[in-house]
Design a protein around this motif. Sequence first.
Motif, short mmCIF file in Angstrom:
data_model
loop_
_atom_site.label_atom_id
_atom_site.label_comp_id
_atom_site.label_asym_id
_atom_site.label_seq_id
_atom_site.Cartn_x
_atom_site.Cartn_y
_atom_site.Cartn_z
N GLY A 164 0.82 -1.22 0.00
CA GLY A 164 0.00 0.00 0.00
C GLY A 164 0.85 1.26 0.00
N GLU A 165 0.25 2.38 0.42
CA GLU A 165 0.90 3.69 0.35
C GLU A 165 2.18 3.74 1.20
OE1 GLU A 165 -1.70 6.91 1.22
OE2 GLU A 165 -3.17 6.35 -0.31
N ASN A 166 2.14 3.15 2.38
CA ASN A 166 3.30 3.18 3.28
C ASN A 166 4.13 1.90 3.19
OD1 ASN A 166 2.73 5.74 4.35
ND2 ASN A 166 1.25 4.87 5.78
N ARG A 167 4.18 1.32 1.99
CA ARG A 167 4.82 0.02 1.83
C ARG A 167 6.32 0.06 2.13
NH1 ARG A 167 3.29 1.98 -3.13
NH2 ARG A 167 4.95 2.37 -4.66
N PRO A 233 6.28 -8.37 23.87
CA PRO A 233 5.97 -7.04 23.36
C PRO A 233 6.66 -6.71 22.02
CG PRO A 233 7.76 -6.89 24.93
CD PRO A 233 7.47 -8.36 24.76
N VAL A 234 7.18 -7.73 21.30
CA VAL A 234 7.88 -7.45 20.04
C VAL A 234 6.96 -7.74 18.85
CG1 VAL A 234 10.25 -7.73 20.87
CG2 VAL A 234 8.95 -9.76 20.25
N HIS A 235 5.68 -7.45 19.04
CA HIS A 235 4.67 -7.76 18.03
C HIS A 235 4.29 -6.56 17.17
CE1 HIS A 235 2.50 -5.85 21.31
NE2 HIS A 235 1.52 -5.59 20.46
N THR A 236 4.83 -5.38 17.49
CA THR A 236 4.27 -4.15 16.90
C THR A 236 4.51 -4.02 15.40
OG1 THR A 236 6.29 -3.00 17.60
CG2 THR A 236 4.39 -2.86 19.06
N TRP A 237 5.47 -4.79 14.86
CA TRP A 237 5.72 -4.71 13.42
C TRP A 237 4.60 -5.36 12.60
CZ3 TRP A 237 6.09 -9.24 10.59
CH2 TRP A 237 6.32 -10.41 11.30
N LEU A 238 3.92 -6.35 13.18
CA LEU A 238 3.01 -7.18 12.38
C LEU A 238 1.79 -6.42 11.85
CD1 LEU A 238 2.58 -10.11 11.32
CD2 LEU A 238 1.14 -10.48 13.31
N PRO A 239 1.04 -5.66 12.70
CA PRO A 239 -0.13 -4.97 12.14
C PRO A 239 0.22 -4.00 11.01
CG PRO A 239 -0.23 -5.02 14.54
CD PRO A 239 1.12 -5.52 14.17
N ASP A 240 1.32 -3.26 11.17
CA ASP A 240 1.73 -2.31 10.12
C ASP A 240 2.05 -3.03 8.82
OD1 ASP A 240 1.50 -0.12 11.78
OD2 ASP A 240 3.58 -0.21 12.46
N VAL A 241 2.74 -4.16 8.93
CA VAL A 241 3.12 -4.91 7.74
C VAL A 241 1.90 -5.51 7.06
CG1 VAL A 241 4.39 -6.95 6.93
CG2 VAL A 241 5.46 -5.38 8.56
N HIS A 242 0.98 -6.06 7.85
CA HIS A 242 -0.24 -6.64 7.27
C HIS A 242 -1.07 -5.60 6.53
CE1 HIS A 242 -0.45 -10.85 8.01
NE2 HIS A 242 -0.32 -10.76 9.32
#
Length: 499
Positions: A164-167, A233-242
Motif C-alpha cells: 500500500g501507500e506506506n509500503r 511485546p515485540v509484536h508491533t511490526w506485524l499490524p503495520d506490515v499486514h
Amino acid sequence: MMQSTISTLPPYLSLAIWLPIVFGLIVLATGRDSNTGFTRVLTLIGSIVSFGATIPLITNFDNAAHGMQFVEKAPWIERFNIWYSLGIDGLSLWFVPLTAFITIIVVISAWEVIQKRVAQYMGAFLILSGIMIGVFAATDGLLFYFFFEATLIPMYIIIGIWGGENRVYASFKFFLYTFFGSLLTLVAIVYLYNQTGSWDILHWHKTPLTMTEQIFIFLAFFMAFAVKVPMFPVHTWLPDVHVEAPTGGSAVLAAIMLKLGAYGFIRFSLPITPDASHYLSGFVITLSLIAVIYVGLVALVQKDMKKLVAYSSIAHMGFVTLGFFVFNNMAVQGAIMQMISHGFVSGAMFLCIGVLYDQAHSRQIADYGGVVNKMPKFAAFFILFSMANCGLPATSGFVGEFMVILGATQYNFWIGLLAATALIFGAAYSLWMAKRVIFGKVANHHVAELVDLNKREFFMLGILALATLYMGLYPAPFTDTMQTSVADLLAHVAHSKLP
C-alpha cells in the motif's frame, strides 16, 4: 532425541524445496508484461507440481517411527563440516504441504488482481515457498539459519513493491525487526558449533550445557523466534506490515511465516536448552497470556479489518507458545494443531478482506454494512472463517485451542482459565467485525455496487473452507502423525542436560 538413518526413498524434501525455486526462476526469466497469461499459467503449474511433490511425505510417513524421516545428507561446505542435511518428523511434517498448498491459493488469488510486474510477483512467491519449506526441513543448524534469513528477501520485495501507500516503511520495519532479532541466533548457533564441532541440530539436542550457557542460548533463540511469532511485546511490526502488504503477502505471512518462529521453539529452544526452558517457562507463559488477553482486547477496538485480523493472529499465536511451555502432550499437540489451523483460517480471512478491497478499495469496517445483500456466497464464507477464527466447534480453530486449554488446565487451573478467556475475546472481535461488515441494510453506494464471488474466488475460498471443516471434524490424521514426535520431545525435555 533419536538419531535418524539416511532415507532410501526418492529425495522428496529436496524436490519440495527446489521445485518451486526452480519454477520461480523460470517464471522470472521468461515472464513478460506482454504475455502475463503465460506467466500466470506457468506459475500455477509450478505451484501445483510443487504441492504434488509434498504428498508422498504424508503417504509414506511412519507414525510410529522415532527420529527424522526422509533424511537426506550431502556435504555442503566440508572445510567447516557444514552439511546439506534434511529430514522431517511429526513436528514438522504438516508444514511442508501446508506451505505448498497456501502458495497455490495465493497464486489463484492474484490471478486478476496483480497487473504490473506479474512475473516478479509470481516468481517471488514460488521462491519464497521453497525457502520456507527449507526452514521446516533443515537439520543442519547453518542450513536452517540460511533458509530462515533468506525468507526475508522475497517478502521484503513483495511488500515493498506491491504493498500500500506506506509500503516502504512497512517493508523496512518488517526486515529490520526480524533481521536484528535473528542475529543473536547466529551467535548461539556458532557457539554451539564451537562447543561440539558439529552443525547437526540433533547432535546439539544431546550436548550437555551448564545452566548459564542454556539461559544465554535460550534467550538468543528467543529473540529471533519471539519476533517472528510475534510475541508480546515485540509484536508491533506485524499490524503495520499486514495493512500495507498485498493480499497474497498477508496470507503467506500469517499462514506460514509466523509459524517459522513457533517451529523454532520446538526444534531449538526446548530440546537444546531443556533446563533453561523449564526455568524460564513462567516468563514465556506470562507473555503468551498477555498476547492472548491484552492483544485480544486491542483487536476489539480496531477500525481496519486487516489490523483486526493481524492482532487476532498475535492472540492465536499466543496459544501456540503457551502450549509449548506447559510441557504436556495435550498442550504441545494442541499448539501444533493451532499452527496448522491458523494457516488455513488466517490466510482465508486475509483473502476475504482482499476480495472486498479489490472492489470497494477500503479496509475500514465503517465503510461496509449489508454485504450479505449483494454477496451472499461471499458472506457465507466470511461468516464460516470468522467462526473458525473464534474457535467454533467443528472448525479447525476449535481443535487446537481446546487441546491447549485442556493441557494448560492440567498444568495449572488458573493458567487454563485465563487462556480460555481468549475464546470469549475471539468471539467478540470476530462477531463484531462480521456483524458490521456483513449484516444489516446496504450501507452506501460502494456496497450496493459489490458483485458476488466469481468462479476463481469461490474455488479459492471453497478449498480453504473444506480444509477448515475437515480438520475440525476429523483431526485424527493430523494428531496421529505428531504423537510419537511430541512424546519424544517431552521425554527429552524432562531430562536435565546439565553436565
